[in-house]
Design an enzyme around this catalytic site. Structure first.
Site, PDB file in Angstrom:
ATOM      1  N   ASP A   1      63.279 122.857  36.111  1.00 20.55           N
ATOM      2  CA  ASP A   1      62.961 122.195  34.846  1.00 20.55           C
ATOM      3  C   ASP A   1      62.452 120.782  35.119  1.00 20.55           C
ATOM      4  OD1 ASP A   1      63.286 122.292  31.867  1.00 20.55           O
ATOM      5  OD2 ASP A   1      64.612 120.599  32.231  1.00 20.55           O
TER       6      ASP A   1
ATOM      7  N   GLU B   1      58.231 123.633  36.651  1.00 15.87           N
ATOM      8  CA  GLU B   1      57.545 123.166  35.448  1.00 15.87           C
ATOM      9  C   GLU B   1      57.042 121.757  35.759  1.00 15.87           C
ATOM     10  OE1 GLU B   1      58.621 122.129  30.806  1.00 15.87           O
ATOM     11  OE2 GLU B   1      59.969 121.548  32.415  1.00 15.87           O
TER      12      GLU B   1
END
Ligand code: NOJ
Length: 546
Positions: free
Chosen positions: A200, A242
Site C-alpha cells: 500500500d 501501489e
C-alpha cells in the site's frame, strides 16, 4: 526466459468482509471465502489478493491496522487463515495480502505507547514535530475528507504526520527499528504461506518527512532491503506495489537490476483505458504503451480497470479528464476527491454487454498481469448512496436469495445492491452459472483462453499501425509464440491491413474473438472486425501445436 509466476498470473482482488459470510453475523469471513474457492478456481484466476485482514477499528476499511501479526476476529482466526492457505494450495491458487505499513491506526499499541510516554521505545516509530509545521495543510490524499497532513496530539503535546486520515499516523521508516519490525511482519506472513504482498502507498512508505521542509526525498534502497529479505525467506515471494507516480520515477521502483519491486500497478495506463473508451480512439493507449519506460525483464506491470478505490483521473489533462467524466461519471455524486469516479464498470458502460467485454479485453491484452476486482465478472453495480468509496464495496452477489446469498443475517456489513439493472435479483452468480451466454461464462472462457497465451504476460509488445484510429493492434512476441490482439473501439465494423507481418505464413488462428471470423488472408492484409469487436490472432507457435 526465467520463469516468473506473476507474469502469467490472473489476480483476483477481494475484501473478505464483503465476499461470503459463513456464520450468519453479516460479515464475510475466511471460512466463507474457503467455501468459495472452487468458484474462483473454476473462474480461472490464479492468485488472490486480499484487502487488509488484520485487526482494525475499520475507519478506513481495514487500511488502519492495530496488529500486523493478527487476523481481524470479525473475519476469523490465524487458524482459519492457515486453512485458507492450505485450501488455496490444493487448488493451485496463490495468495497475496495487503501490506499497509506506511502508517498504523492511531489505536495501534505502538502509537498509544508512543504518544503517551516520551521514553516509550515506540516514540521514534512515528514522525513528530514540536513546532506547528508550515506545510501542515499540504499533500492531502483525500481532499475534502481529510484535515491536513499534520495534526496536533494532545497527549504527546506534539504534531504528528499522517499522509492519509488523521487516525492513520505515519510510521517513521527512517528509524531502522521500524524497518526491522516490518521485516518481521513480512517474514511472518511468508512463513504462513503467502506468495507476496500488495504494498500500500509505496511512495509514501519510502518518503522521508521533515516538518520544516517541503522537499520530498525518497529512499529507494529500503525497497532493495525488503526485496532481498523476501527473496531470502521465500524465493518466489513478490511485492506488487501501489505507486501512482510520474513516468520518470517508475524505473526507480523496479530498481536498476529489477531488485526492488517486481510488479507495479499501471496507473499510467488505467486512466487512458477510460479515455480511449470515452473517445472511441486507440490513440491514448498507443501513446501510453509506447511511452512506457523500459522495465527489467523479471519485472512486470499489473493492469486493472476497477479496484477498491475511485478511478483516479488525475494523470489526465484537464480536457481529457472532462471527457471521461462526461462519458462515465457526469453527476457530481459519481465523482470523488475532484479527480475520480466512484462507480463500478458495468454501470459506467450503461450495462452494455458488448462494451463491458471490450473494456475487459482491452485490459487483459495490454502488456502485464491482469487484476480483476470481485463482482466485476458478473457485472455488479454500485450504490451511490453510500459514502465515498463504499459505493463500490458492496457484498458479492451470489444468488437471488435474500441478501444475495452473501449472508443469512438481515444486517449485512454493507447493504447489498438490490434494485435496478445491477441488483442481485438480476445480477448474480447462480443465474449466470446456468447461462452459457452470461458475462460470467464469457469471463470463464476468456480467462481459459488467456491462460493459453503466455505471450501477453511475457512477450515483447509492439504497437502495430492498423491505419484506423479506433483500432488498437498490439503484437506480442515471445519464445513460445506470437499473438496479435485487436480491439475495435467504435460500434462500426471495419477491415484493417496489418501486412506485412513477420512470422505469418500459415492460416491465422483466432484464439479468442467476439464471434467466429473467417480466417482471412495469411499475411493479415485484410482483418475483419465487428463494431466493438476483438480478436486474438495467433501467428506462430513453434513449440506447441494450435
Ligand atoms: C491506498 C488504498 O488503496 C486506500 O484504499 C487506502 O485508503 C489508502 N491507501 C490508505 O491506506
Amino acid at each position: 526466459m526465467p520463469e516468473r509466476w506473476y507474469k502469467q498470473a490472473v489476480v483476483y482482488s477481494l475484501d473478505v468482509e464483503t465476499f461470503q459470510d459463513s456464520d450468519g453475523d453479516g460479515i464475510g469471513d475466511l471460512r466463507g471465502l474457503i467455501n468459495r474457492l472452487d468458484y474462483l478456481a473454476r473462474l480461472g484466476v490464479t492468485c488472490l489478493w486480499l484487502n487488509p485482514i488484520h485487526p482494525t477499528p475499520n475507519r478506513d476499511d481495514g487500511y488502519d491496522v492495530t496488529d500486523f501479526y493478527g487476523v481481524d476476529p470479525r473475519i476469523g482466526s490465524l487458524g482459519d487463515f492457515v486453512e485458507l492457505v492450505h485450501q488455496c494450495e490444493n487448488r493451485g491458487l496463490r495468495l497475496m495480502i495487503d501490506l499497509v505499513v506506511n502508517h498504523t491506526s492511531n489505536e495501534h499499541p505502538w502509537f498509544q505507547s508512543a504518544r503517551g510516554n516520551p521514553d516509550s521505545p515506540y516514540r521514534d516509530w512515528y514522525v513528530w514535530s514540536k513546532a506547528e509545521p508550515a506545510n501542515k495543510d499540504e499533500g492531502e490524499v483525500f481532499p475534502g475528507y481529510q484535515r491536513g497532513t499534520w495534526s496536533f496530539d494532545e497527549e504527546a503535546g506534539l504534531w504528528y504526520h499522517h499522509r492519509f486520515y488523521d487516525f492513520q499516523p505515519d510510521l517513521n521508516w527512517s528509524n531502522p527499528e521500524v524497518r526491522e519490525e516490518i521485516g518481521r511482519v513480512v517474514a511472518f506472513w511468508l512463513q504462513l504461506g503467502v506468495s507476496g504482498f500488495r504494498m500500500d502507498a509505496a511512495p509514501f512508505v519510502i518518503e522521508e518527512i521533515h516538518p520544516d521542509s517541503a522537499d520530498r526525498r525518497f529512499v529507494f534502497e529500503w525497497l532493495n532491503d525488503l526485496h532481498d529479505h523476501i527473496a531470502w525467506r521465500r524465493g518466489d515471494g513478490i511485492m506488487l506495489a501501489e505507486a501512482n507516480v510520474d513516468r520518470a520515477l517508475i524505473p526507480e521502483y523496479f530498481g536498476p537490476r529489477g531488485n526492488r519491486i517486481q510488479m507495479l500497478f499501471n496507473f499510467l495506463v488505467n486512466p487512458r483505458i477510460f479515455l480511449a473508451l470515452a473517445r472511441s480512439s486507440a490513440a491514448p493507449l498507443v501513446t501510453a504503451i509506447e511511452s512506457s519506460p523500459p522495465i527489467p525483464e523479471q519485472c512486470g506491470w499489473a493492469t486493472f480497470l476497477r479496484n477498491h478505490d475511485e478511478v483516479d483521473l488525475s494523470r489526465l489533462q484537464e480536457s481529457e479528464r472532462a471527457d471521461v467524466f462526461d462519458a462515465f461519471g457526469p453527476d457530481q455524486n459519481m465523482q470523488l476527491y475532484g479527480r475520480g469516479i466512484r462507480r463500478r464498470l458495468a454501470p459506467m458502460l450503461g450495462n452494455d454487454r458488448r462494451r463491458i467485454e471490450l473494456a475487459y479485453v482491452l485490459q487483459f491484452t495490454l502488456p502485464g498481469t491482469p487484476v480483476l476486482r470481485y463482482g466485476e465478472e458478473i457485472g455488479m453495480g454500485d450504490d451511490l448512496s453510500l459514502p465515498q468509496r463504499d459505493s463500490i464495496r458492496t457484498p458479492m452477489q451470489w444468488s437471488d436469495a435474500p441478501q444475495a446469498g452473501f449472508t443469512s443475517s438481515d444486517k449485512p456489513v454493507r447493504p447489498l445492491v438490490a434494485e435496478g439493472d445491477c441488483g442481485y435479483p438480476r445480477v448474480n452468480v447462480t443465474a449466470q452459472r446456468a447461462d452459457p451466454g452470461s458475462l460470467l461464462s464469457w469471463f470463464e472462457r476468456m480467462l481459459r483462453s488467456l491462460r493459453e497465451c503466455p505471450e501477453f504476460g511475457i512477450g515483447q509488445a509492439t504497437v502495430l499501425d492498423p491505419k484506423n484510429d479506433a483500432v488498437l493492434a498490439v503484437r506480442f512476441d515471445c519464445p513460445v509464440g506470437t499473438i496479435v490482439a485487436l480491439t475495435n473501439l467504435v460500434d462500426e465494423e471495419c477491415t484493417v491491413d496489418l501486412s506485412p507481418q513477420p512470422g505469418t505464413g500459415r492460416k491465422p488462428l483466432d484464439v479468442f474473438a467476439n464471434r467466429p471470423y473467417e480466417p482471412g488472408p495469411t499475411d493479415l492484409s485484410a482483418v475483419e472486425l465487428d463494431g466493438w469487436g476483438y480478436r486474438w490472432i495467433r501467428l506462430a507457435r513453434p513449440i506447441a501445436p494450435g
